[in-house]
Design a protein around this motif. Structure first.
Motif, PDB file in Angstrom:
ATOM      1  N   GLN A 122       0.825  -1.199   0.000  1.00  0.00           N
ATOM      2  CA  GLN A 122       0.000   0.000   0.000  1.00  0.00           C
ATOM      3  C   GLN A 122       0.860   1.249   0.000  1.00  0.00           C
ATOM      4  O   GLN A 122       0.591   2.208  -0.698  1.00  0.00           O
ATOM      5  N   LEU A 127      -2.498   5.943   0.963  1.00  0.00           N
ATOM      6  CA  LEU A 127      -2.690   6.664   2.220  1.00  0.00           C
ATOM      7  C   LEU A 127      -2.796   8.167   2.002  1.00  0.00           C
ATOM      8  O   LEU A 127      -3.587   8.856   2.652  1.00  0.00           O
ATOM      9  N   ASN A 130      -6.010  10.784   0.900  1.00  0.00           N
ATOM     10  CA  ASN A 130      -6.646  11.583   1.938  1.00  0.00           C
ATOM     11  C   ASN A 130      -5.686  11.588   3.122  1.00  0.00           C
ATOM     12  O   ASN A 130      -4.876  10.689   3.266  1.00  0.00           O
ATOM     13  N   LYS A 131      -5.761  12.612   3.947  1.00  0.00           N
ATOM     14  CA  LYS A 131      -4.869  12.625   5.095  1.00  0.00           C
ATOM     15  C   LYS A 131      -5.198  11.434   5.988  1.00  0.00           C
ATOM     16  O   LYS A 131      -6.342  10.998   6.078  1.00  0.00           O
ATOM     17  N   PHE A 132      -4.181  10.888   6.636  1.00  0.00           N
ATOM     18  CA  PHE A 132      -4.392   9.721   7.478  1.00  0.00           C
ATOM     19  C   PHE A 132      -3.734   9.921   8.829  1.00  0.00           C
ATOM     20  O   PHE A 132      -2.792  10.707   8.970  1.00  0.00           O
ATOM     21  N   LYS A 133      -4.250   9.197   9.811  1.00  0.00           N
ATOM     22  CA  LYS A 133      -3.724   9.288  11.171  1.00  0.00           C
ATOM     23  C   LYS A 133      -2.943   8.018  11.486  1.00  0.00           C
ATOM     24  O   LYS A 133      -3.450   6.908  11.350  1.00  0.00           O
ATOM     25  N   ALA A 136      -4.301   4.859  13.547  1.00  0.00           N
ATOM     26  CA  ALA A 136      -5.729   4.654  13.309  1.00  0.00           C
ATOM     27  C   ALA A 136      -5.973   4.190  11.887  1.00  0.00           C
ATOM     28  O   ALA A 136      -6.564   3.142  11.647  1.00  0.00           O
ATOM     29  N   ASP A 137      -5.510   4.981  10.907  1.00  0.00           N
ATOM     30  CA  ASP A 137      -5.691   4.627   9.505  1.00  0.00           C
ATOM     31  C   ASP A 137      -4.526   3.811   8.956  1.00  0.00           C
ATOM     32  O   ASP A 137      -4.660   3.159   7.917  1.00  0.00           O
ATOM     33  N   ALA A 138      -3.397   3.867   9.618  1.00  0.00           N
ATOM     34  CA  ALA A 138      -2.223   3.102   9.197  1.00  0.00           C
ATOM     35  C   ALA A 138      -1.522   2.571  10.445  1.00  0.00           C
ATOM     36  O   ALA A 138      -1.102   3.341  11.306  1.00  0.00           O
ATOM     37  N   VAL A 180      -1.189  13.111  12.373  1.00  0.00           N
ATOM     38  CA  VAL A 180      -1.861  13.130  11.074  1.00  0.00           C
ATOM     39  C   VAL A 180      -0.854  13.460   9.981  1.00  0.00           C
ATOM     40  O   VAL A 180      -0.062  14.398  10.113  1.00  0.00           O
ATOM     41  N   SER A 182      -0.419  14.182   5.766  1.00  0.00           N
ATOM     42  CA  SER A 182      -1.160  14.539   4.559  1.00  0.00           C
ATOM     43  C   SER A 182      -0.211  15.079   3.502  1.00  0.00           C
ATOM     44  O   SER A 182       0.895  15.537   3.815  1.00  0.00           O
TER      45      SER A 182
END
Length: 230
Positions: A122, A127, A130-133, A136-138, A180, A182
């Motif tokens: 990935q 990622l 969109n901005k990711f945390k 949480a998202d990664a 975060v 981005s």
């Protein structure tokens, strides 16, 4: 309310300079600093990134001088670049920003160099759409160190990103959960002279700008050296 206060605190702690518009010269200096940070870390001998992690790296992000400050409310902000491995080498860099806030009894300030290594397919391409945390998202983990040591193996199953920091000459894994990440679209557009998405650049469809060639070659050098067992 806490989120608002943390944002205000972050802005005050960093004098809001991190949010000012960048110039083309400042962006080039950021790319050059990323190369310097990577060289310093990889020159740390037994305290650098293990070769088996470099072998599996799909993307490498470098954030020189992440600013962290706290006075009850904590905050951190930094900007850097990311390059990803493609079928014909490493991609041109995408400019990124990192920001986070925290709440609790704390005081102090420091500057830290960061390295983020994506270790799955990935990478950053998806990622950064969109901005990711982080956390949480990664899924992320503090990366093991020691070029000649035996790195931990559970990162292959449990983490998408491995995170490292270098502060006052010391290099170690770091916990960045809650931060975060981005794409800095304005800086990316300024550097390339046109609007481009992170996925366009990081998949290798965009030529590497002349000013970014030394950084991209540096990443490629360390990746090839790891493959060869050097």
């Amino acid at each position: 309310m806490k989120k608002l206060l943390a944002t205000v605190s972050l802005c005050l702690l960093l004098s809001c300079t991190a949010f000012a518009a960048s110039s083309r010269e400042e962006l080039q200096a950021r790319v050059d600093s990323a190369k310097d940070v990577l060289d310093a870390i990889m020159g740390a001998q037994d305290s650098s990134i293990p070769a088996n992690i470099l072998q599996h790296a799909t993307c490498v992000g470098v954030v020189p001088g992440l600013k962290k400050g706290a006075f009850v409310f904590g905050g951190q902000y930094g900007q850097g670049v990311v390059t990803c491995r493609t079928g014909h080498g490493w991609s041109a860099p995408v400019f990124i920003r990192m920001a986070g806030g925290s709440w609790g009894l704390q005081i102090g300030a420091q500057s830290t160099d960061l390295v983020l290594i994506a270790v799955n397919k990935q990478g950053f391409q998806d990622l950064l759409r969109n901005k990711f945390k982080i956390g949480a998202d990664a899924a992320a983990a503090a990366g093991p160190v020691g070029r000649n040591g035996q790195a931990a193996t559970d990162w292959k199953m449990n983490a998408e990103l491995l995170t490292y920091s270098r502060s006052k000459g010391l290099f170690a894994g770091i916990d960045l959960d809650g931060t975060v990440v981005s794409q800095n679209t304005d800086d990316t557009q300024l550097y390339f002279g046109r609007e481009l998405g992170a996925d366009q650049i990081l998949t290798g469809t965009v030529d590497v700008p002349v000013g970014a060639v030394p950084f991209v070659k540096d990443v490629a050098h360390h990746f090839v050296a790891a493959k060869r067992g050097e």
